[in-house]
Structure formats: structure tokens, C-alpha cells
Design an enzyme around this catalytic site. Structure first.
Site, PDB file in Angstrom:
ATOM      1  N   SER A   1     -68.999  58.797  37.093  1.00  0.00           N
ATOM      2  CA  SER A   1     -69.089  60.066  37.802  1.00  0.00           C
ATOM      3  C   SER A   1     -67.853  60.895  37.496  1.00  0.00           C
ATOM      4  CB  SER A   1     -69.165  59.816  39.316  1.00  0.00           C
ATOM      5  OG  SER A   1     -69.051  61.028  40.051  1.00  0.00           O
TER       6      SER A   1
ATOM      7  N   TYR B   1     -65.314  56.846  47.415  1.00  0.00           N
ATOM      8  CA  TYR B   1     -66.123  56.967  46.206  1.00  0.00           C
ATOM      9  C   TYR B   1     -65.227  57.217  44.999  1.00  0.00           C
ATOM     10  CZ  TYR B   1     -70.100  58.418  43.282  1.00  0.00           C
ATOM     11  OH  TYR B   1     -71.055  58.526  42.296  1.00  0.00           O
TER      12      TYR B   1
END
Length: 254
Positions: free
Chosen positions: A139, A152
Site C-alpha cells: 500500500s 496500518y
């Protein structure tokens, strides 16, 4: 148009029951690949496997024993030349000061340890093949931190680091290691899970954003990357919608 590989190709995709994983399974199967689709939810996998060329394998990649069982099944079926790690996810948007340690543990297990388990299981097979490929879907959160993203960020930074180290370690085995780093992707489950089922909060993530990426968009990038001739290594592919110029700059209308 993706070039057709001159030989039969086989791939294991984790996190294949929905989102980017499912879209990648559909895309590669349509291109003639044999796809081993790995995920926890049997009912979603069975629907996915209605497409010719997709073989469902129920597995929680955070459980190393289950991954080894999948390795046995794949080996008996003839093996793979490509591993695509999609399994992962985010949980919560709390600050570091207010974060729940259990949420962080889940994110590390899903994003980092799950990737480690599949790599350790399948790397010997990919090395033995002689032209193996690993593609990790990480990501943009793994390269740029942002408020509310700490857990995250931490998990994806770790997965990004693993991918970089793996590329250095596996070059001598002719295993190419690719990384796709998506930005804002509108899928049916990612934000819903992150927002703990709060539909309004999940929808607000994409409100006013013209053409956020879809799972199919990312699957197209993945399919292109793994279908290139083996000597071409796309080390890192960052893919974002035009409206998301950066984490801190998202164009919203209305």
C-alpha cells in the site's frame, strides 16, 4: 491487452475471496492462467471457482499449518510459478495514543505474518521452478505515514520492508519480486472492515472523489506485471487515482 504467455502459468493468490484478490483471480483465469484461490471464506471461494481455471483452497494464511497444507495440495496438483500475496487489511483509525493493541496485532498477523507464512512455504517451489515470481500487494500507506493510520502504516511499512529484503535475497535464485502499492481503492469490504461496520464512515472515505480505483483496476496492473517476460522486474508500482495526488491531497467535488 495483456500478452499471452507462451507456456501454461500457475499462480496462488491469497486474500482471493473479495476485492483485489478476487479481481486478480478472475483476470488471470480469463487470461489462461491456472489460479489457486486461497482465502478463509469457503462460500465466497466456491462462487469464485465457478469460473473455469480457478481452484478454491480454504486457508487462513496467518496459520502456518494451514499454509503448509495448501502447499501439499498445490504440489500434488503440479505446483505454481507465481505467488501473489493480497491478504491483509486495516482495522481502526485511532491515533497512536488511543490505539487498541489487539487491532495492531491483527494487522501485523494479516499483513506481515501471513505474507511470511506463504513465502516460507512456497519459496522452495519457486526457486526450483527456475523462473519464479512473487508479487506482494502492499500500500502507499507502507511508504508515507498519515494521521489515523499508525497501525496500518506500521504493518504496511513492515510488509514493504520484507518485500525489499526478499528482492535482494532471491535474485540469485532467479525469483523476481514485484510490489504493487495501491492508493485509494474503492472495494466493498476494505473500508467497511476498517470502520468496524460503520457504513456511513466507510462511504465518507470516498465521498466526492471522482473515479477512485476499483479492484479491477489494480488487478489489471497486477496481471500486466506478472505476465511480462521474466527478466523484466517492476520493482515497485504505485497506483493511485488521478484525484489522489498524494496522501495529503485528495480532490473532492460537491
Amino acid at each position: 491487452m495483456i500478452a499471452t504467455h507462451p507456456h501454461s502459468r500457475s499462480v496462488l493468490i491469497t486474500g482471493a475471496s473479495s476485492g483485489i484478490g478476487a479481481a486478480s483471480a478472475h483476470r488471470l483465469a480469463a487470461e489462461g492462467w491456472r489460479v489457486f484461490a486461497c482465502a478463509r471464506r469457503a462460500e465466497k471461494l466456491e462462487r469464485l471457482a465457478e469460473q473455469e481455471g480457478i481452484i478454491p483452497l480454504v486457508c487462513d494464511v496467518t496459520d502456518a499449518d494451514q499454509v503448509r497444507a495448501v502447499l501439499d495440495e498445490v504440489s500434488e496438483a503440479g505446483g505454481i510459478d507465481t505467488l501473489i500475496n493480497v491478504a491483509g487489511g486495516a482495522l481502526g483509525t485511532e491515533s497512536v495514543a488511543e490505539a487498541e493493541p489487539e487491532d495492531w496485532r491483527w494487522m501485523f498477523e494479516a499483513n506481515v505474518m501471513g505474507t511470511l507464512n506463504t513465502l516460507q512455504a512456497f519459496l522452495p517451489m519457486l526457486r526450483a521452478h527456475g523462473h519464479g515470481t512473487v508479487l506482494n500487494v502492499t500500500s502507499t500507506a507502507g511508504t508515507v505515514a498519515y494521521e489515523g493510520g499508525s497501525g496500518y502504516n506500521a504493518a504496511k511499512f513492515a510488509q514493504h520492508g520484507v518485500t525489499g529484503a526478499l528482492r535482494l535475497e532471491e535474485a540469485e535464485h532467479n525469483v523476481r519480486v514485484l510490489e504493487v502499492l495501491p492508493g485509494m481503492v474503492h472495494t466493498e469490504e476494505f473500508s467497511a472492515k476498517r470502520m468496524r461496520g460503520d457504513a456511513a464512515a466507510a462511504a465518507a472515505v470516498y465521498r466526492g472523489v471522482e473515479d477512485p480505483l476499483s479492484a479491477d483496476d489494480v488487478a489489471e496492473v497486477i496481471a500486466h506485471a506478472v505476465s511480462l517476460p521474466h527478466h523484466i522486474n517492476l520493482d515497485q508500482i504505485t497506483v493511485r487515482p488521478v484525484a489522489q495526488a498524494a496522501h495529503h491531497k485528495v480532490i473532492r467535488t460537491g
